[in-house]
Design a protein around this motif. Structure first.
Motif, short mmCIF file in Angstrom:
data_model
loop_
_atom_site.label_atom_id
_atom_site.label_comp_id
_atom_site.label_asym_id
_atom_site.label_seq_id
_atom_site.Cartn_x
_atom_site.Cartn_y
_atom_site.Cartn_z
N LEU A 9 0.83 -1.21 0.00
CA LEU A 9 0.00 0.00 0.00
C LEU A 9 0.87 1.27 0.00
CD1 LEU A 9 -2.85 -1.01 2.50
CD2 LEU A 9 -3.12 -0.48 0.07
N ARG A 10 2.10 1.14 0.48
CA ARG A 10 2.98 2.31 0.53
C ARG A 10 3.72 2.54 -0.79
NH1 ARG A 10 3.89 0.15 5.82
NH2 ARG A 10 5.78 -0.93 5.12
N ARG A 11 3.61 1.59 -1.70
CA ARG A 11 4.31 1.70 -2.99
C ARG A 11 3.43 2.37 -4.03
NH1 ARG A 11 8.56 -2.24 -4.18
NH2 ARG A 11 9.17 -3.35 -2.30
N ASP A 12 4.05 2.81 -5.13
CA ASP A 12 3.27 3.31 -6.26
C ASP A 12 2.66 2.10 -6.98
OD1 ASP A 12 4.91 2.70 -8.95
OD2 ASP A 12 6.32 3.14 -7.33
N PRO A 13 1.59 2.31 -7.78
CA PRO A 13 0.86 1.17 -8.37
C PRO A 13 1.73 0.23 -9.19
CG PRO A 13 -0.41 3.19 -8.63
CD PRO A 13 0.94 3.59 -8.08
N LEU A 14 2.65 0.75 -10.00
CA LEU A 14 3.48 -0.11 -10.84
C LEU A 14 4.43 -0.95 -9.99
CD1 LEU A 14 4.40 -1.04 -13.63
CD2 LEU A 14 5.99 0.90 -13.66
N SER A 15 5.06 -0.32 -9.02
CA SER A 15 5.99 -1.03 -8.14
C SER A 15 5.27 -2.12 -7.36
CB SER A 15 6.65 -0.03 -7.19
OG SER A 15 7.43 -0.70 -6.23
N ALA A 16 4.05 -1.82 -6.87
CA ALA A 16 3.28 -2.81 -6.11
C ALA A 16 2.90 -4.00 -6.99
CB ALA A 16 2.02 -2.16 -5.54
N ARG A 61 -13.46 -1.29 0.80
CA ARG A 61 -14.23 -0.33 -0.01
C ARG A 61 -13.99 1.11 0.43
NH1 ARG A 61 -20.23 -3.14 -0.72
NH2 ARG A 61 -19.52 -4.99 -1.85
N ASN A 62 -13.49 1.29 1.65
CA ASN A 62 -13.26 2.65 2.15
C ASN A 62 -11.94 3.23 1.64
OD1 ASN A 62 -15.65 2.66 3.71
ND2 ASN A 62 -14.62 1.45 5.30
N ILE A 63 -11.12 2.36 1.03
CA ILE A 63 -9.82 2.81 0.52
C ILE A 63 -9.93 3.02 -0.99
CG2 ILE A 63 -7.41 2.16 0.13
CD1 ILE A 63 -7.46 0.63 2.72
N GLN A 64 -9.56 4.20 -1.42
CA GLN A 64 -9.57 4.50 -2.85
C GLN A 64 -8.42 3.75 -3.53
OE1 GLN A 64 -11.94 6.26 -4.19
NE2 GLN A 64 -11.22 6.29 -6.30
N PRO A 65 -8.71 2.89 -4.52
CA PRO A 65 -7.64 2.14 -5.17
C PRO A 65 -6.69 3.06 -5.94
CG PRO A 65 -9.68 1.89 -6.39
CD PRO A 65 -10.03 2.62 -5.13
N LYS A 66 -5.41 2.68 -5.95
CA LYS A 66 -4.43 3.43 -6.72
C LYS A 66 -4.49 2.96 -8.17
CE LYS A 66 -1.11 4.20 -2.97
NZ LYS A 66 0.29 3.96 -2.52
N ARG A 67 -4.96 3.80 -9.04
CA ARG A 67 -5.07 3.44 -10.45
C ARG A 67 -3.77 3.73 -11.19
NH1 ARG A 67 -9.24 0.09 -11.62
NH2 ARG A 67 -11.11 0.71 -10.49
N MET A 68 -3.45 2.87 -12.13
CA MET A 68 -2.28 3.10 -12.97
C MET A 68 -2.61 4.10 -14.06
SD MET A 68 -0.45 -0.54 -13.61
CE MET A 68 0.18 -1.53 -12.26
N SER A 69 -1.63 4.88 -14.44
CA SER A 69 -1.77 5.70 -15.63
C SER A 69 -1.61 4.80 -16.85
CB SER A 69 -0.69 6.79 -15.65
OG SER A 69 0.59 6.19 -15.80
N CYS A 70 -1.93 5.32 -18.02
CA CYS A 70 -1.79 4.53 -19.25
C CYS A 70 -0.33 4.11 -19.45
CB CYS A 70 -2.28 5.34 -20.45
SG CYS A 70 -4.06 5.63 -20.44
N VAL A 71 0.60 5.01 -19.12
CA VAL A 71 2.02 4.69 -19.28
C VAL A 71 2.42 3.58 -18.31
CG1 VAL A 71 4.37 5.59 -19.01
CG2 VAL A 71 2.62 6.98 -20.13
N GLN A 72 1.95 3.66 -17.06
CA GLN A 72 2.27 2.63 -16.08
C GLN A 72 1.69 1.28 -16.49
OE1 GLN A 72 0.68 4.67 -12.58
NE2 GLN A 72 2.75 4.82 -11.73
N GLU A 73 0.47 1.31 -17.03
CA GLU A 73 -0.15 0.05 -17.47
C GLU A 73 0.65 -0.57 -18.62
OE1 GLU A 73 -4.04 -0.21 -19.70
OE2 GLU A 73 -4.70 -1.01 -17.76
N LEU A 74 1.09 0.25 -19.54
CA LEU A 74 1.93 -0.25 -20.63
C LEU A 74 3.23 -0.83 -20.08
CD1 LEU A 74 2.46 -0.60 -23.65
CD2 LEU A 74 3.37 1.74 -23.68
N GLN A 75 3.81 -0.16 -19.09
CA GLN A 75 5.04 -0.68 -18.48
C GLN A 75 4.80 -2.02 -17.80
OE1 GLN A 75 5.85 2.81 -16.05
NE2 GLN A 75 7.58 3.39 -17.34
N LEU A 76 3.64 -2.17 -17.15
CA LEU A 76 3.31 -3.44 -16.49
C LEU A 76 3.14 -4.54 -17.53
CD1 LEU A 76 2.65 -5.15 -14.04
CD2 LEU A 76 0.27 -4.37 -14.19
#
Length: 382
Positions: A9-16, A61-76
């Protein structure tokens, strides 16, 4: 596992997401190496990590999910491509792919399918064979409704949105024939001729006819390589594309005539689409008949003649019903030649399927099954 989650949870979406993929590789790889029984499954907590940090379905449900940007999704996607390409053990690749994309019947499934479509599309574009092989297994073991969804994504990417991209898809056949066999089965389930939108795109038809003409045995790859004692889930795709391709050959003349009727009713000129592709469907029909003969050799060698129906009678009955309804709708029109062509192809295919052991029923049973159809020139139906 809660400590892992809090750290993620402490990481950015791509790193997680990368960390979860690494965790999957370590845990499932170790479990597979130490296991002597069935393929190890995922713990519920691990499934939740995958859903939360790769597919972004929040556990809380009370935690807002960290969404990836389009660039991060492509990197994943690139990271996933590299992982499956570099993983040398096929068993581990397959189990990781299954862990990521097996559908669970929950709200994460839509995210799984979206990611899967992008990953397989990328694998086609950059020719990542290990991913295509994993996707072939997925297509074989997943309910046909989801397989059709994946096929639609790939057709949009390679036939509709960028028509010239079909050449990239065409080249995949030599790289992963098993994937292409499953893809053919899926696209024949997708394009069922029930409407103009569900008629095979010309570029797709031309590509498939080219594949099959060059190597008709392609249509039997899944069937030949599936152990007889393996039990596939209910509702999965047919074990060969033969029934779907037979449906195409038989229904094409009727569907194109239906399109002509609609065009004339709406005040448009006649479409040349039907005549332009008659030769392709004729080639396809001939290939289907040839593959039935190849199938007979395999059934004989495996002592399966009379014991295993490759064309289920129930599926043939459904096709006959579809053809009957289409014929009835076209009867008022001067469509006799098109109807006769469809019926002749159906009769030829069913006769050959019975003779080669692919269809298990008597001639009288077949006559009863086809009793609603108009009489055909060959005297085998109606």
């Amino acid at each position: 596992m809660s400590d892992i989650r809090h750290a993620l949870l402490r990481r950015d979406p791509l790193s997680a997401a990368k960390e979860v993929l690494y965790h999957l590789d370590i845990s499932l790889g170790s479990a597979l190496q130490s296991s002597t029984g069935p393929t190890p499954g995922l713990e519920k907590s691990t499934v939740e990590l995958v859903e939360e940090f790769i597919f972004h379905v929040p556990k809380d449900r009370n935690i807002q999910p960290k969404r990836m940007s389009c660039v991060q999704e492509l990197q994943l996607l690139e990271i996933m491509c590299s992982y499956f390409q570099e993983q040398s053990k096929d068993a581990i690749r397959q189990i990781i792919f299954s862990a990521l994309f097996s559908l669970q019947g929950n709200k994460a499934d839509e995210s799984r399918m979206a990611m899967l479509g992008k990953l397989v599309s990328m694998a086609i574009a950059v020719c990542r064979v290990p991913i295509l092989e994993c996707a072939a297994t997925w297509l074989q073991r997943t309910h046909s409704a989801w397989c059709v969804r994946l096929a639609q994504v790939l057709m949009d990417d390679y036939c509709t949105l960028v028509p010239c991209a079909i050449s990239t898809l065409q080249n995949i056949c030599s790289a992963s024939p098993r994937f292409c066999c499953q893809l053919i089965t899926a696209v024949t389930a997708l394009y069922d001729f029930s409407s103009d939108e569900l008629t095979p795109p010309p570029a797709l038809l031309e590509m498939l006819v080219g594949w099959i003409t060059e190597d008709p045995r392609l249509l039997l790859l899944t069937f030949i390589n599936t152990p007889l004692n393996s039990s596939l889930p209910l509702g999965c795709l047919e074990i060969t594309p033969l029934l779907g391709l037979l449906r195409w050959c038989v229904k094409a003349p009727l569907a194109y005539q239906r399109s002509r009727k609609l065009a004339l009713t709406n005040g448009h000129g006649e479409s040349e689409k039907g005549t332009a592709y008659e030769e392709l469907y004729s080639k396809l029909h001939l290939s289907v008949l040839q593959v039935f003969l190849m199938l007979q050799v395999h059934l004989t060698e495996q002592n399966l003649i009379g014991r295993l129906a490759v064309l289920p009678v129930e599926s043939v009955a459904a096709l006959v019903e579809e053809v009957s309804r289409l014929c009835e709708k076209l009867m008022p029109l001067p469509a006799a030649n098109h109807i006769q062509l469809a019926l002749d192809r159906l009769a030829q295919a069913l006769q050959v399927a019975m003779a080669t052991g692919a269809l298990l029923c008597t001639r009288e049973d077949l006559r009863t099954l086809c009793s609603r159809l108009p009489h055909n020139n060959m005297g085998l139906l109606g």
